[in-house]
Design a protein around this motif. Structure first.
Motif, short mmCIF file in Angstrom:
data_model
loop_
_atom_site.label_atom_id
_atom_site.label_comp_id
_atom_site.label_asym_id
_atom_site.label_seq_id
_atom_site.Cartn_x
_atom_site.Cartn_y
_atom_site.Cartn_z
N ASN A 129 0.81 -1.21 0.00
CA ASN A 129 0.00 0.00 0.00
C ASN A 129 0.85 1.26 0.00
OD1 ASN A 129 -2.64 -0.97 -0.23
ND2 ASN A 129 -2.69 -1.55 1.92
N ARG A 133 0.50 4.06 -3.12
CA ARG A 133 -0.20 5.27 -2.68
C ARG A 133 -0.17 6.39 -3.71
NH1 ARG A 133 1.86 6.38 2.84
NH2 ARG A 133 0.63 4.52 3.28
N PHE A 138 -5.09 1.08 -3.71
CA PHE A 138 -4.75 0.37 -2.49
C PHE A 138 -5.26 -1.06 -2.55
CE2 PHE A 138 -9.09 1.06 -1.42
CZ PHE A 138 -9.41 0.42 -0.22
#
Length: 465
Positions: A129, A133, A138
């Protein structure tokens, strides 16, 4: 102490495999007692059964080499991710070679336009994640611990977001795996659906390393929501809280997270995470969507909760406040341990249809109170899954025996309610006695698949069956 079994050891085969692999992998092949204990250690009460050696491959070809060597000598192979599993999955009851996949930790490809990515098994969910980003994407499956994605696939992991995004079985498109004879297979393409043959992807997802070692995973991704809001609401009883959950799901409110905490769990969290929540049964929620929709979802839930007897309803879209709240939820294990310093936490999970959730949780509370245990409850109640952490003095044999009896009782109770002995922990060693009770003759077919794919029985032996 939780019952485990030791399987016959192939001493000559183990010695031969160690000699070959030590020469091949050098410093990436370790036989020291401390590292072996670390790779047999579990985060629960099940006794440690360490492997004879630990090897650290960096690519699929090396995993193939390890498995072929072990297959040639009839030596057990135990895959290892981060060691956060809870049912003895990484123990080595017959000894053997632990394959630690932590150095296979590369994000190999991100296909943003297709909302998918390809990763090696040692990549953790937080690592992925962080990588995603800046692309506005995600991966939603969040079991709490920063587990490896290979381990999450192997145990069919779930977590707080499952009510909206599903579990690992819903979010894995394809796998690459090294099979027990050293062959490398790919189970599917990146297509979002397929009718091509047996669904080998879902066969390996949840197989707990008993059918092969996952070496590459193609995962579904999601866009980071425009807005998120979190909410808390207190109730007088667990039954009122469960009724609010059922009504929320039935009305189609698209909650991303909906967690139940009983009174002891709230007390532990208040002390450990410095919160000031009312110390009664509590629901924690999160809503994803546009700024307008998350506000509407929170307001709708507030009305539902009020009708079910809820009070002290509060919601926020403030990122710092949301982060603090959910960090406290993820620290629930440590918060629970703080209620009885020095005790060991025996974590177990069951899952029932949400219509039976209040009955199951209430019966569990009554049972632990009768047995004299502090046993906080926390659950992913949007799908009927909850965890009980029984706090036990492991030096007290009588107390341990009562805890073992409780765990058995709880699994039987869930099965009797048309539920399951495990919603997300998996079977491993700890849940083996209940699988046959739950699925009956179907376990014979599972064993037949295992025997067909792994006739030498080298892949993570002593688990599931």
């Amino acid at each position: 102490m939780a019952l485990i079994t030791y399987l016959p050891r192939n001493e000559d085969g183990i010695a031969a495999a160690i000699g070959i692999l030590k020469q091949r992998f050098g410093e990436r092949f370790q036989t020291g007692q401390a590292i072996r204990d670390q790779h047999g250690h579990t985060t629960t009460w099940i006794l440690t059964q360490p492997p004879d050696a630990v090897v650290f491959p960096t690519e699929t070809a090396e995993v193939t080499e390890i498995v072929k060597t072990c297959a040639d000598h009839g030596v057990p192979v135990i895959p290892f991710g981060t060691g956060t599993s809870l049912e003895g999955h990484v123990n080595a009851p017959a000894g053997g070679i632990c394959v630690d996949l932590s150095q296979m930790n590369q994000v190999l490809a991100v296909h943003a336009e297709d909302l998918d990515c390809v990763v090696q098994p040692g990549v953790t969910r937080s690592q992925l994640n962080t990588y995603l980003r800046d692309q506005g994407l995600f991966f939603p499956i969040d079991p709490g611990a920063d587990a490896s994605l290979g381990g999450m696939a192997a145990t069919r992991a779930s977590g707080t977001n499952a009510v909206r995004y599903g579990t690992m079985k819903d979010n894995v498109l394809s796998l690459e795996a090294v099979m027990p004879d050293g062959r490398v297979i790919r189970t599917a393409s990146r297509a979002r659906k397929s009718s091509a043959g047996y669904d080998l992807t879902r066969l390996l997802v949840g197989a707990e390393g008993t059918l092969g070692i996952i070496t590459e995973i193609t995962l579904k991704l999601h866009g980071i929501p425009e807005a998120m809001s979190s909410a808390t609401c207190s109730f007088r009883t667990v039954e009122e809280a469960c009724n609010a959950v059922i009504a929320t799901i039935q009305m189609g409110v698209p909650v991303a997270r909906i967690e139940l905490l009983d009174t002891p769990m709230v007390q532990g969290m208040n002390g450990y995470s410095k919160l000031s929540l009312p110390e009664t049964p509590l629901l924690m929620l999160e809503f994803h969507g546009s700024e307008t929709s998350v506000a509407e979802q929170a307001e709708t839930f507030g009305e539902i909760a009020a009708d079910c007897g809820g009070s002290d309803f509060a919601w926020t879209a403030n990122a710092e406040e949301r982060t603090k709240l959910w960090q406290a939820r993820h620290d629930g294990y440590w918060a629970a341990l703080s209620l009885r310093p020095g005790a060991k936490g025996i974590s177990t999970d069951v899952c029932v249809p949400i219509s039976r959730l209040a009955d199951c949780v209430t019966a569990t509370q009554e049972k632990t109170a009768k047995l004299g245990f502090i046993a906080p409850i926390i659950g992913h109640v949007g799908d009927g899954n909850f965890h009980t952490l029984v706090l036990v003095d492991m030096e007290d044999d009588n107390e341990v025996a009562r805890a073992e009896g409780f765990v058995s009782w709880l699994n039987d109770l869930a099965i009797s309610m048309d539920g399951t002995c495990t919603g997300e922990h998996g079977i491993g060693q700890g849940k083996k006695p209940y699988l046959k009770k739950e699925l009956g003759a179907a376990t014979d077919d599972m064993a037949a698949i295992k025997a067909a794919l792994d006739p030498k029985g080298i892949m993570n032996p002593g688990k599931i069956f």
